[in-house]
Design an enzyme around this catalytic site. Structure first.
Site, PDB file in Angstrom:
ATOM      1  N   THR A 144      43.810  28.966  94.120  1.00 42.35           N
ATOM      2  CA  THR A 144      43.017  29.118  95.339  1.00 42.35           C
ATOM      3  C   THR A 144      43.371  28.033  96.354  1.00 42.35           C
ATOM      4  OG1 THR A 144      41.195  29.996  94.025  1.00 42.35           O
ATOM      5  CG2 THR A 144      40.686  29.305  96.254  1.00 42.35           C
ATOM      6  N   THR A 145      43.400  26.777  95.909  1.00 38.34           N
ATOM      7  CA  THR A 145      43.712  25.661  96.797  1.00 38.34           C
ATOM      8  C   THR A 145      45.158  25.727  97.272  1.00 38.34           C
ATOM      9  OG1 THR A 145      42.070  24.329  95.644  1.00 38.34           O
ATOM     10  CG2 THR A 145      43.622  23.137  97.011  1.00 38.34           C
ATOM     11  N   TYR A 155      37.148  42.104  94.173  1.00 39.81           N
ATOM     12  CA  TYR A 155      37.152  43.423  94.811  1.00 39.81           C
ATOM     13  C   TYR A 155      36.957  44.551  93.799  1.00 39.81           C
ATOM     14  CZ  TYR A 155      38.016  46.917  98.405  1.00 39.81           C
ATOM     15  OH  TYR A 155      37.876  47.959  99.275  1.00 39.81           O
ATOM     16  N   TYR A 179      40.191  31.756  84.521  1.00 41.63           N
ATOM     17  CA  TYR A 179      39.549  31.165  85.691  1.00 41.63           C
ATOM     18  C   TYR A 179      38.277  31.952  86.005  1.00 41.63           C
ATOM     19  CZ  TYR A 179      39.371  29.107  90.440  1.00 41.63           C
ATOM     20  OH  TYR A 179      39.004  28.446  91.589  1.00 41.63           O
ATOM     21  N   ARG A 239      33.691  33.535  94.215  1.00 37.12           N
ATOM     22  CA  ARG A 239      34.823  34.147  94.910  1.00 37.12           C
ATOM     23  C   ARG A 239      35.134  35.551  94.430  1.00 37.12           C
ATOM     24  NH1 ARG A 239      38.194  31.113  98.258  1.00 37.12           N
ATOM     25  NH2 ARG A 239      37.708  28.881  98.336  1.00 37.12           N
ATOM     26  N   LYS A 267      38.882  27.572  83.091  1.00 33.83           N
ATOM     27  CA  LYS A 267      38.539  26.778  84.266  1.00 33.83           C
ATOM     28  C   LYS A 267      37.205  27.318  84.746  1.00 33.83           C
ATOM     29  CE  LYS A 267      39.712  25.635  89.024  1.00 33.83           C
ATOM     30  NZ  LYS A 267      40.621  25.832  90.193  1.00 33.83           N
ATOM     31  N   ILE A 295      40.163  20.855  86.716  1.00 33.11           N
ATOM     32  CA  ILE A 295      41.194  21.309  87.653  1.00 33.11           C
ATOM     33  C   ILE A 295      40.613  21.060  89.032  1.00 33.11           C
ATOM     34  CG2 ILE A 295      42.583  23.242  88.459  1.00 33.11           C
ATOM     35  CD1 ILE A 295      42.560  24.345  85.631  1.00 33.11           C
TER      36      ILE A 295
END
Length: 290
Positions: A43-44, A106, A132, A137, A160, A202
């Site tokens: 993401t980052t 989604y 993750y 999100r 994570k 993380i």
């Protein structure tokens, strides 16, 4: 097992392109400053804004520059299972030590759909898979019972956890037998997560403060939580400032202050405001990072 201070690595840009020179410099800087693992194209790392070719380029550069000195856990996730499989195969070919996989955004799969997604990944790779879990999100939460089921897949070795639920490591540890990496995905609660059974983070803030982040995780590893909390308090103003606006706008500005790369992001992420820049700069100075 993955543990300690693992950075959710930014993807530096210059003039609309991946800045490979800056990326190489970042990898070396993290190794020199105690970071214990690298997670590119998460993401980052603005993975959703990268082309397939750019995604693969970043993984290849990071794996090459790391050279086995610290592990590389390549972001390989997609809500398209076939794409996730292809990114996983590429990460393995590039020399990654593991892969990080998000799912659900989604599509909103059921618990069975989540399991089948990871089962498909498990069938095509020998790389360790870190799950993750980030409901804010992706909408879907991987509940402890499903995480325990995923842990039975040979390749799935950790999580994570960005749920913000500090009970999760306790709940999941009671259901998961054998070794499993419990990694926080929330800088603000990283120490508390470790107290409840975690063994690392993380981290976003580690992009700008790798040495302090590593020292904090090392203090946790030796159960010196008084020292770990002191270091987290030192980092908290910066952590708060970095997340005023959508990530990674803030942390890219912080890295620009360190002369490591530009602050350039890809749309739909935009340059942060002058007010936020001032707060990040002040927090960086207070933490003695600049």
């Amino acid at each position: 097992m993955f543990a300690g201070s693992i950075v959710a690595l930014i993807t530096p840009f210059e003039g609309g392109r991946v800045d490979v020179t800056a990326l190489r410099k970042l990898v070396k800087w993290h190794i020199d400053n105690g970071t214990e693992g690298l997670v590119p194209v998460g993401t980052t790392g603005e993975a959703p804004a990268l082309s397939k070719a750019e995604h693969e380029q970043v993984v290849e550069v990071v794996c090459y520059e790391a050279g086995g000195q610290i592990p590389v856990i390549a972001g390989s996730g997609s809500n398209n299972t076939n794409d996730a499989i292809e990114y996983t195969k590429h990460a393995e070919k590039a020399g990654a030590d593991g892969v990080l996989h998000v799912t659900g955004y989604y599509n909103r799969p059921s618990a069975e759909g989540i399991f089948q997604h990871f089962s498909a990944l498990n069938s095509v790779t020998d790389l360790p898979i870190v799950v993750y879990n980030i409901p804010p999100r992706v909408i879907v939460d991987i509940l402890p019972e499903t995480m325990a089921r995923l842990s039975q897949l040979d390749a799935v070795i950790g999580v994570k956890d960005a749920t913000g639920d500090l009970a999760r490591p306790l709940q999941e540890r009671s259901l998961i037998s054998g070794e499993f990496s419990f990694l926080s995905g929330e800088d603000a609660t990283a120490v508390a997560y470790n107290v409840n059974g975690g063994n690392g983070c993380i981290s976003v803030v580690a992009n700008a403060a790798p040495k302090l982040s590593a020292e904090m995780q090392q203090a946790c590893a030796r159960h010196d939580y008084k020292e770990a909390l002191r270091l987290q308090r030192q980092l908290m103003p910066l952590i708060d400032a970095l997340f005023i606006e959508p990530n990674p706008g803030g942390v890219k500005y912080a890295n620009a202050l360190l002369n490591l790369c530009t602050e350039e992001c890809r749309l739909p992420i935009v340059e942060i405001t002058d007010e936020t820049k001032a707060l990040i700069g002040a927090a960086m100075r207070d933490a003695e990072l600049i």
